[in-house]
Write a protein that holds these residues in place. Structure first.
Motif, PDB file in Angstrom:
ATOM      1  N   ILE A   1      -0.811  -9.121   4.693  1.00 26.70           N
ATOM      2  CA  ILE A   1      -2.221  -8.908   5.033  1.00 26.70           C
ATOM      3  C   ILE A   1      -3.012  -8.907   3.735  1.00 26.70           C
ATOM      4  N   ARG A   2      -4.009  -9.773   3.630  1.00 28.16           N
ATOM      5  CA  ARG A   2      -4.878  -9.814   2.443  1.00 28.16           C
ATOM      6  C   ARG A   2      -6.171  -9.093   2.786  1.00 28.16           C
ATOM      7  N   ILE A   3      -6.576  -8.189   1.897  1.00 26.94           N
ATOM      8  CA  ILE A   3      -7.808  -7.429   2.060  1.00 26.94           C
ATOM      9  C   ILE A   3      -8.730  -7.802   0.912  1.00 26.94           C
ATOM     10  N   ALA A   4      -9.920  -8.281   1.244  1.00 27.56           N
ATOM     11  CA  ALA A   4     -10.902  -8.663   0.229  1.00 27.56           C
ATOM     12  C   ALA A   4     -12.263  -8.149   0.677  1.00 27.56           C
ATOM     13  N   HIS A   5     -12.829  -7.254  -0.097  1.00 28.14           N
ATOM     14  CA  HIS A   5     -14.128  -6.654   0.222  1.00 28.14           C
ATOM     15  C   HIS A   5     -15.185  -7.210  -0.712  1.00 28.14           C
ATOM     16  N   TYR A   6     -16.412  -7.254  -0.225  1.00 26.75           N
ATOM     17  CA  TYR A   6     -17.525  -7.548  -1.116  1.00 26.75           C
ATOM     18  C   TYR A   6     -17.846  -6.269  -1.884  1.00 26.75           C
ATOM     19  N   PRO A   7     -18.056  -6.364  -3.199  1.00 26.48           N
ATOM     20  CA  PRO A   7     -18.426  -5.168  -3.963  1.00 26.48           C
ATOM     21  C   PRO A   7     -19.761  -4.598  -3.462  1.00 26.48           C
TER      22      PRO A   7
ATOM     23  N   ASN B   1       0.572   4.818  11.581  1.00 25.72           N
ATOM     24  CA  ASN B   1       1.826   5.541  11.373  1.00 25.72           C
ATOM     25  C   ASN B   1       2.900   4.578  10.871  1.00 25.72           C
ATOM     26  N   GLY B   2       3.594   4.930   9.827  1.00 24.94           N
ATOM     27  CA  GLY B   2       4.669   4.119   9.275  1.00 24.94           C
ATOM     28  C   GLY B   2       4.206   3.012   8.343  1.00 24.94           C
ATOM     29  N   PHE B   3       2.899   2.833   8.182  1.00 26.85           N
ATOM     30  CA  PHE B   3       2.386   1.746   7.341  1.00 26.85           C
ATOM     31  C   PHE B   3       2.837   1.899   5.895  1.00 26.85           C
ATOM     32  N   LYS B   4       2.708   3.085   5.359  1.00 30.82           N
ATOM     33  CA  LYS B   4       3.064   3.309   3.949  1.00 30.82           C
ATOM     34  C   LYS B   4       4.547   3.121   3.693  1.00 30.82           C
ATOM     35  N   GLU B   5       5.365   3.386   4.693  1.00 25.85           N
ATOM     36  CA  GLU B   5       6.801   3.240   4.525  1.00 25.85           C
ATOM     37  C   GLU B   5       7.244   1.779   4.603  1.00 25.85           C
ATOM     38  N   THR B   6       6.513   0.939   5.324  1.00 21.83           N
ATOM     39  CA  THR B   6       6.948  -0.436   5.556  1.00 21.83           C
ATOM     40  C   THR B   6       6.118  -1.490   4.837  1.00 21.83           C
ATOM     41  N   MET B   7       5.018  -1.115   4.198  1.00 20.69           N
ATOM     42  CA  MET B   7       4.157  -2.085   3.522  1.00 20.69           C
ATOM     43  C   MET B   7       3.945  -1.683   2.067  1.00 20.69           C
ATOM     44  N   LYS B   8       4.073  -2.634   1.161  1.00 19.81           N
ATOM     45  CA  LYS B   8       3.834  -2.405  -0.257  1.00 19.81           C
ATOM     46  C   LYS B   8       2.445  -2.939  -0.585  1.00 19.81           C
ATOM     47  N   ILE B   9       1.615  -2.157  -1.262  1.00 16.60           N
ATOM     48  CA  ILE B   9       0.270  -2.579  -1.639  1.00 16.60           C
ATOM     49  C   ILE B   9       0.331  -3.195  -3.035  1.00 16.60           C
ATOM     50  N   ILE B  10      -0.142  -4.438  -3.151  1.00 20.88           N
ATOM     51  CA  ILE B  10      -0.174  -5.142  -4.435  1.00 20.88           C
ATOM     52  C   ILE B  10      -1.635  -5.456  -4.749  1.00 20.88           C
ATOM     53  N   PHE B  11      -2.143  -4.863  -5.805  1.00 19.97           N
ATOM     54  CA  PHE B  11      -3.534  -5.063  -6.196  1.00 19.97           C
ATOM     55  C   PHE B  11      -3.672  -6.351  -7.010  1.00 19.97           C
ATOM     56  N   ASP B  12      -4.734  -7.123  -6.740  1.00 24.49           N
ATOM     57  CA  ASP B  12      -4.989  -8.352  -7.489  1.00 24.49           C
ATOM     58  C   ASP B  12      -5.408  -8.027  -8.913  1.00 24.49           C
ATOM     59  N   GLU B  13      -5.231  -8.989  -9.807  1.00 24.60           N
ATOM     60  CA  GLU B  13      -5.684  -8.803 -11.180  1.00 24.60           C
ATOM     61  C   GLU B  13      -7.212  -8.831 -11.256  1.00 24.60           C
ATOM     62  N   TYR B  14      -7.825  -9.648 -10.426  1.00 28.09           N
ATOM     63  CA  TYR B  14      -9.281  -9.778 -10.421  1.00 28.09           C
ATOM     64  C   TYR B  14      -9.853  -8.827  -9.375  1.00 28.09           C
ATOM     65  N   LEU B  15     -10.686  -7.903  -9.783  1.00 25.59           N
ATOM     66  CA  LEU B  15     -11.314  -6.898  -8.912  1.00 25.59           C
ATOM     67  C   LEU B  15     -10.292  -6.171  -8.034  1.00 25.59           C
TER      68      LEU B  15
ATOM     69  N   ASN C   1      -9.785  -6.243  -3.925  1.00 20.97           N
ATOM     70  CA  ASN C   1      -8.883  -7.308  -3.492  1.00 20.97           C
ATOM     71  C   ASN C   1      -7.433  -6.862  -3.650  1.00 20.97           C
ATOM     72  N   TYR C   2      -6.713  -6.820  -2.544  1.00 23.11           N
ATOM     73  CA  TYR C   2      -5.316  -6.427  -2.600  1.00 23.11           C
ATOM     74  C   TYR C   2      -4.580  -6.975  -1.380  1.00 23.11           C
ATOM     75  N   ARG C   3      -3.251  -6.895  -1.419  1.00 22.14           N
ATOM     76  CA  ARG C   3      -2.429  -7.392  -0.337  1.00 22.14           C
ATOM     77  C   ARG C   3      -1.476  -6.294   0.124  1.00 22.14           C
ATOM     78  N   ALA C   4      -1.226  -6.273   1.409  1.00 19.69           N
ATOM     79  CA  ALA C   4      -0.208  -5.398   1.979  1.00 19.69           C
ATOM     80  C   ALA C   4       0.957  -6.305   2.365  1.00 19.69           C
ATOM     81  N   VAL C   5       2.096  -6.130   1.688  1.00 18.64           N
ATOM     82  CA  VAL C   5       3.253  -7.009   1.867  1.00 18.64           C
ATOM     83  C   VAL C   5       4.358  -6.221   2.545  1.00 18.64           C
TER      84      VAL C   5
END
Length: 103
Positions: free
Chosen positions: A8-14, A78-92, A96-100
């Motif tokens: 899941i890619r999450i990208a917000h407008y600042p 429920n269980g999201f933190k246990e099964t998904m790793k959050i990877i923050f992008d280098e830019y902003l 901008n981050y991904r849940a893998v």
């Protein structure tokens, strides 16, 4: 319950940059024009006004009212933190981050 195991890619407008959001820029002026000078008397009336919005170039609006009551204070499923790793992008990385999935 089936697990999708998709990234899941999450990208917000600042903050204060919604003027660059193409949906706001292309849609909302037309919806505003359709509702201009009208007193809103009911939700159904507003829905009907917005649904009438269209342009010569083919823009049309579909209006759905979500009347679900959302639980307040809930941060993640429920269980999201246990099964998904959050990877923050280098830019902003704040916006901008991904849940893998890890499993």
């Amino acid at each position: 319950m089936t697990k999708l195991r998709i990234e899941i890619r999450i990208a917000h407008y600042p903050p204060y940059t919604s003027k660059y959001n193409p949906i706001e820029h292309r849609l909302f002026p037309h919806v505003t024009r359709a509702c201009q000078g009208v007193i809103f008397t009911s939700l159904e009336f507003v829905k009907k006004l917005m649904a009438k919005t269209h342009t010569k170039t083919g823009l049309s609006v579909v209006v759905n009212v979500i009347d679900k009551v959302y639980e307040t204070g809930r941060k993640v499923a429920n269980g999201f933190k246990e099964t998904m790793k959050i990877i923050f992008d280098e830019y902003l990385p704040k916006w901008n981050y991904r849940a893998v999935p890890t499993i």
